[in-house]
Design a protein around this motif. Structure first.
Motif, PDB file in Angstrom:
ATOM      1  N   MET A  37       0.849  -1.176   0.000  1.00 19.58           N
ATOM      2  CA  MET A  37       0.000   0.000   0.000  1.00 19.58           C
ATOM      3  C   MET A  37       0.895   1.240   0.000  1.00 19.58           C
ATOM      4  N   ASN A  38       0.480   2.239  -0.748  1.00 24.37           N
ATOM      5  CA  ASN A  38       1.157   3.526  -0.788  1.00 24.37           C
ATOM      6  C   ASN A  38       0.377   4.509   0.079  1.00 24.37           C
ATOM      7  N   VAL A  39       1.089   5.223   0.927  1.00 21.10           N
ATOM      8  CA  VAL A  39       0.449   6.170   1.830  1.00 21.10           C
ATOM      9  C   VAL A  39       1.085   7.534   1.648  1.00 21.10           C
ATOM     10  N   ASP A  40       0.236   8.539   1.470  1.00 20.34           N
ATOM     11  CA  ASP A  40       0.700   9.913   1.351  1.00 20.34           C
ATOM     12  C   ASP A  40       0.083  10.759   2.448  1.00 20.34           C
ATOM     13  N   LEU A  41       0.841  11.717   2.898  1.00 25.06           N
ATOM     14  CA  LEU A  41       0.349  12.765   3.781  1.00 25.06           C
ATOM     15  C   LEU A  41       0.378  14.036   2.948  1.00 25.06           C
ATOM     16  N   ILE A  42      -0.806  14.576   2.680  1.00 22.66           N
ATOM     17  CA  ILE A  42      -0.914  15.792   1.873  1.00 22.66           C
ATOM     18  C   ILE A  42      -1.040  16.976   2.824  1.00 22.66           C
ATOM     19  N   VAL A  43      -0.167  17.949   2.651  1.00 19.41           N
ATOM     20  CA  VAL A  43      -0.160  19.131   3.516  1.00 19.41           C
ATOM     21  C   VAL A  43      -0.152  20.387   2.646  1.00 19.41           C
ATOM     22  N   THR A  44      -0.608  21.470   3.215  1.00 16.78           N
ATOM     23  CA  THR A  44      -0.605  22.756   2.519  1.00 16.78           C
ATOM     24  C   THR A  44       0.535  23.605   3.057  1.00 16.78           C
ATOM     25  N   GLY A  45       1.426  23.995   2.193  1.00 23.00           N
ATOM     26  CA  GLY A  45       2.520  24.885   2.568  1.00 23.00           C
ATOM     27  C   GLY A  45       3.638  24.192   3.315  1.00 23.00           C
ATOM     28  N   LYS A  46       4.833  24.686   3.105  1.00 23.95           N
ATOM     29  CA  LYS A  46       6.005  24.149   3.794  1.00 23.95           C
ATOM     30  C   LYS A  46       6.005  24.618   5.239  1.00 23.95           C
ATOM     31  N   THR A  47       6.621  23.821   6.077  1.00 28.26           N
ATOM     32  CA  THR A  47       6.754  24.237   7.470  1.00 28.26           C
ATOM     33  C   THR A  47       7.961  25.155   7.612  1.00 28.26           C
ATOM     34  N   ASN A  48       7.809  26.174   8.439  1.00 28.02           N
ATOM     35  CA  ASN A  48       8.930  27.071   8.690  1.00 28.02           C
ATOM     36  C   ASN A  48       9.430  26.915  10.124  1.00 28.02           C
ATOM     37  N   VAL A  49       9.052  25.793  10.744  1.00 26.78           N
ATOM     38  CA  VAL A  49       9.458  25.501  12.114  1.00 26.78           C
ATOM     39  C   VAL A  49      10.488  24.370  12.040  1.00 26.78           C
TER      40      VAL A  49
END
Length: 157
Positions: free
Chosen positions: A1-13
Motif C-alpha cells: 500500500m502507498n500512503v501519502d500525507l498531503i499538507v498545505t505549505g512548507k513548514t517554517n518551524v
C-alpha cells in the motif's frame, strides 16, 4: 500500500521539519510513505478565510483522484487509540487498497467541497494544534502503528 500525507505549505518551524524527516526515514523500512506539499495560495494573507479554504481545497481536490481512500485529519473526526489506528491501517492494507491519503488542512481547515469528497475524517486529539504540528504528531503515530503491526517494542503496552 502507498500512503501519502498531503499538507498545505512548507513548514517554517525547524524542529517540526527535523522530526518529520526522522519519522519519514524510519517509515521507509515498512511502507512507501511520502509527504506531498501543496504550495501556499498566492496572496493568501489578503484573502478571507472562506476564499482561502476554497483555493486550498481546489488544489487538494485535484490530487484526490489518485487515491482509493482520502482521510481528512480534522478535529471533528473519529478518534483512535494507537492500537485502534494500527488495526485500521492493517485492515486497509489487507483489503488490497493501493493508495491511501491523509490530508492536513491549512490554518482555517477544509472547504465544504473537500469535506464532501473525502472518505472519512480522523482526529489526532480533541485539542487544537497548529497545522504544522499535526504533521509531526501524525507521522509519529503512523510510525507507531507500523511498529505495533510488526510487534516491535517501540510501543510499550
Amino acid at each position: 500500500m502507498n500512503v501519502d500525507l498531503i499538507v498545505t505549505g512548507k513548514t517554517n518551524v525547524n524542529y517540526v521539519a527535523e522530526g518529520v524527516a526522522e519519522y519519514e526515514k524510519r517509515l521507509s523500512r515498512y511502507i512507501r510513505f511520502r509527504i506531498l506539499t501543496l504550495p501556499d495560495v498566492k496572496n493568501g494573507a489578503s484573502l478571507s478565510c472562506d476564499v482561502l479554504k476554497q483555493r486550498e481545497g481546489e488544489a487538494m481536490l485535484a490530487r484526490f483522484g489518485d487515491y482509493d481512500r482520502v482521510v481528512l485529519l480534522d478535529e471533528k473526526g473519529r478518534e483512535y487509540t494507537s492500537e485502534e489506528f494500527a488495526d485500521r491501517i492493517g485492515r486497509l492494507a489487507g483489503s488490497g487498497m493501493r493508495n491511501l491519503a491523509f490530508v492536513v488542512g491549512g490554518a482555517y481547515g477544509f472547504s465544504e467541497s473537500v469535506y464532501r469528497a473525502a472518505h472519512g475524517r480522523m482526529s489526532i486529539s480533541r485539542m487544537t494544534f497548529s497545522h504544522q504540528m499535526i504533521r509531526l504528531l501524525f507521522i509519529e503515530q503512523f510510525y507507531r502503528a507500523m511498529t505495533i503491526l510488526r510487534g516491535e517494542p517501540y510501543h510499550h503496552r
